[in-house]
Scaffold this active site. Structure first.
Site, mmCIF file in Angstrom:
data_model
loop_
_atom_site.group_PDB
_atom_site.id
_atom_site.type_symbol
_atom_site.label_atom_id
_atom_site.label_comp_id
_atom_site.label_asym_id
_atom_site.label_seq_id
_atom_site.Cartn_x
_atom_site.Cartn_y
_atom_site.Cartn_z
ATOM 1 N N ASP A 133 0.723 -1.148 -0.166
ATOM 2 C CA ASP A 133 -0.113 -0.108 -0.014
ATOM 3 C C ASP A 133 1.013 1.186 0.107
ATOM 4 O O ASP A 133 0.312 2.284 -0.094
ATOM 5 C CB ASP A 133 -1.154 0.000 0.994
ATOM 6 N N TYR A 158 12.014 3.013 -1.139
ATOM 7 C CA TYR A 158 11.470 1.785 -1.271
ATOM 8 C C TYR A 158 10.104 1.857 -1.960
ATOM 9 O O TYR A 158 9.727 1.079 -2.854
ATOM 10 C CB TYR A 158 11.147 1.092 0.076
ATOM 11 N N LYS A 162 8.806 -0.005 -5.511
ATOM 12 C CA LYS A 162 7.802 -0.916 -5.771
ATOM 13 C C LYS A 162 6.693 -0.603 -6.684
ATOM 14 O O LYS A 162 6.327 -1.286 -7.416
ATOM 15 C CB LYS A 162 6.999 -1.255 -4.312
HETATM 16 P P1 NAD Z 1 11.556 -9.806 3.531
HETATM 17 O O1 NAD Z 1 12.596 -8.527 3.458
HETATM 18 O O2 NAD Z 1 11.343 -10.275 4.952
HETATM 19 O O3 NAD Z 1 11.822 -10.967 2.472
HETATM 20 C C1 NAD Z 1 12.398 -10.808 1.195
HETATM 21 C C2 NAD Z 1 12.816 -12.024 0.894
HETATM 22 O O4 NAD Z 1 13.416 -11.813 -0.588
HETATM 23 C C3 NAD Z 1 14.178 -12.428 1.544
HETATM 24 O O5 NAD Z 1 14.177 -13.814 1.923
HETATM 25 C C4 NAD Z 1 15.379 -12.320 0.337
HETATM 26 O O6 NAD Z 1 16.560 -13.151 0.778
HETATM 27 C C5 NAD Z 1 14.588 -12.216 -0.721
HETATM 28 N N1 NAD Z 1 15.493 -11.682 -1.971
HETATM 29 C C6 NAD Z 1 15.878 -10.194 -1.794
HETATM 30 N N2 NAD Z 1 16.361 -9.791 -3.009
HETATM 31 C C7 NAD Z 1 16.408 -10.874 -3.776
HETATM 32 C C8 NAD Z 1 16.817 -11.319 -4.988
HETATM 33 N N3 NAD Z 1 17.375 -10.294 -5.595
HETATM 34 N N4 NAD Z 1 16.613 -12.574 -5.702
HETATM 35 C C9 NAD Z 1 15.893 -13.541 -4.916
HETATM 36 N N5 NAD Z 1 15.493 -13.091 -3.633
HETATM 37 C C10 NAD Z 1 15.663 -12.090 -3.051
HETATM 38 O O7 NAD Z 1 10.064 -9.132 3.056
HETATM 39 P P2 NAD Z 1 8.770 -9.461 3.620
HETATM 40 O O8 NAD Z 1 8.381 -8.521 4.508
HETATM 41 O O9 NAD Z 1 8.454 -10.974 3.623
HETATM 42 O O10 NAD Z 1 7.978 -8.807 2.108
HETATM 43 C C11 NAD Z 1 7.711 -9.651 0.947
HETATM 44 C C12 NAD Z 1 7.033 -8.896 -0.296
HETATM 45 O O11 NAD Z 1 5.766 -8.491 0.314
HETATM 46 C C13 NAD Z 1 8.088 -7.745 -0.622
HETATM 47 O O12 NAD Z 1 7.697 -7.515 -2.156
HETATM 48 C C14 NAD Z 1 7.262 -6.538 -0.020
HETATM 49 O O13 NAD Z 1 7.265 -5.277 -0.996
HETATM 50 C C15 NAD Z 1 5.774 -7.146 0.208
HETATM 51 N N6 NAD Z 1 4.815 -6.466 1.117
HETATM 52 C C16 NAD Z 1 5.372 -6.557 2.491
HETATM 53 C C17 NAD Z 1 4.543 -6.054 3.472
HETATM 54 C C18 NAD Z 1 4.954 -6.015 4.916
HETATM 55 O O14 NAD Z 1 4.366 -5.662 5.761
HETATM 56 N N7 NAD Z 1 6.142 -6.794 5.244
HETATM 57 C C19 NAD Z 1 3.536 -5.633 3.128
HETATM 58 C C20 NAD Z 1 2.963 -5.411 1.908
HETATM 59 C C21 NAD Z 1 3.553 -6.043 1.066
#
Ligand code: NAD
Ligand code: TYD
Length: 359
Positions: A133, A158, A162
């Site tokens: 969001d 960030y 996105k």
């Molecule tokens: P996180 O940072 O915990 O995990 C990201 C994962 O991606 C890690 O395991 C990392 O090793 C892997 N990664 C990073 N770069 C990479 C690459 N180049 N190739 C392969 N793997 C790679 O993130 P999260 O909080 O689990 O978020 C996951 C997704 O959800 C993201 O796209 C984020 O934008 C989205 N998101 C997160 C939230 C939140 O509150 N955490 C909310 C909405 C959306």
């Protein structure tokens, strides 16, 4: 099978664990194992033949093309990203490399693979892009929550990265017909979240007798969603979402940061009482985040109406479960609080003067 990217991170590992607890369709998990990726999250699947883990970068076109050709997934669920706003302020380059260039590479590999698929398999293929969001920017105190029609206005590196990846996904659908789905979810919380994010950071610091840092006045509001509810929403979007559409996902439970941290302290006071005083005494106000978004809130009416998804966990029950998980998994927390984590804490907090909260 399905290909999951970033399945060793916070939401990705919850998604993989939930998926395999519910069905036998195998998961090919591609993760670079950056500081945020942790195979320990997937320890329960160590001997499970339904989970195939590959350490690699989504930007490695040859690797991704080879995996698609070999495993022939029916869908890609794309979580892999650099995800922490504060890190994006200190070092935006990795966010462009993974979130923008990496998503571009993945889309190109997916397109080449998808275009060669046969009739039914081609029609059924899906590319689910997991977004945030934060691409919508910041709401005023009386604004209506974000909807799928809210214009993009990203404020952090960030969020901008996105937003860029969302635009690429949209264009790959409109131009090439790739059957994409995009979701925008609010702030998640729950097991396996890296303790750089507010909720696990506060729980870990409270236990360790360290300051609980509140940026600015702590009046910023976030719409919190328990991670299992996000995973359930993604399963619904993958199963029944319309290609080319976007879906907003949120918990509908908005809270100012300071109130959230006081709630965490009260739960900890009850679960793990200190010898003297309460955890709230550890709260300190520190310098605000530059460009800090004041308020996020999601109107999840579309996914509720079209796909029948609603969150199952209230904030009250979800946050108690989450505190209990972190208390029961102190070894997981201490294992990730080393090396890069310690350097990060120094980078982010050393320059922020701390002021105790005057109650
Ligand atoms: P996180 O940072 O915990 O995990 C990201 C994962 O991606 C890690 O395991 C990392 O090793 C892997 N990664 C990073 N770069 C990479 C690459 N180049 N190739 C392969 N793997 C790679 O993130 P999260 O909080 O689990 O978020 C996951 C997704 O959800 C993201 O796209 C984020 O934008 C989205 N998101 C997160 C939230 C939140 O509150 N955490 C909310 C909405 C959306
Ligand atoms: P965070 O968990 O980093 O998620 P996001 O920035 O993606 O919303 O932060 C949640 C909120 O908590 C955000 O308003 C920033 C604030 N915050 C603090 O006040 N102190 C902290 O030490 C951290 C990490 C975040």
């Amino acid at each position: 099978m399905i290909l999951v990217t970033g399945g060793a991170g916070f939401i990705g590992s919850n998604f993989v664990l939930d998926w395999l607890a519910r069905c036998d369709e195998p998961v090919l998990n591609l993760d670079k194992l950056t500081y945020a990726g942790n195979l320990g999250n997937l320890a329960a699947l160590a001997d499970d033949p339904r989970h195939v883990f590959v350490k690699g970068d989504i930007g490695d076109t040859g690797l991704v093309a080879g995996l698609l050709a070999q495993h022939r997934p029916r869908a890609i669920v794309h979580f892999a990203a650099e995800s922490h706003v504060d890190r994006s302020i200190h070092g935006p380059a990795d966010f462009i490399t993974t979130n923008v260039d990496g998503t571009f590479s993945l889309l190109e590999a997916a397109r080449a693979y998808w275009q060669e698929l046969d009739g039914e398999f081609m029609t059924a293929f899906r590319f689910l892009h997991v977004s945030t969001d934060e691409v919508y920017g910041s709401l005023g105190p009386d604004d209506a929550p974000f909807t799928e029609a809210t214009p993009y206005a990203p404020n952090s590196p960030y969020a901008a990265s996105k937003a860029s990846s969302d635009h690429l996904v949209r264009a790959w659908h409109r131009t090439y017909g790739l059957p994409t789905l995009t979701t925008h979810c609010s702030n998640n919380y729950g097991p396996y979240q890296f303790p750089e994010k507010l909720i696990p950071l506060v729980i870990a610091n409270a236990r360790q007798g360290k300051p609980l840092p509140i940026y600015g006045d702590g009046g910023q509001r976030r719409d919190w969603l328990y991670v299992a509810d996000h995973c359930a929403a993604l399963r619904r979007v993958l199963a029944a979402g319309r290609p080319g559409e976007t879906y907003d996902i949120g918990g509908g439970e908005e809270l100012p940061n300071l109130a959230l941290v006081h709630t965490l302290c009260a739960i900890l006071d009850a679960r793990l009482p200190k010898a003297a005083g309460g955890y709230a005494e550890q709260i300190v106000h520190v310098a605000d985040r530059p460009g800090h978004d004041r308020r996020y809130a999601i109107d999840a009416a579309k996914i509720e109406r079209e796909l029948g998804w609603t969150p199952q966990e209230s904030f009250d029950s979800g946050i108690r479960k989450t505190v209990d998980w972190y208390l029961a998994n102190a070894a997981w927390v201490s294992a990730v609080q080393s090396g890069d984590y310690l350097r990060w804490v120094d980078t982010n907090y050393a320059a922020r003067a701390m002021h105790s909260e005057s109650v």
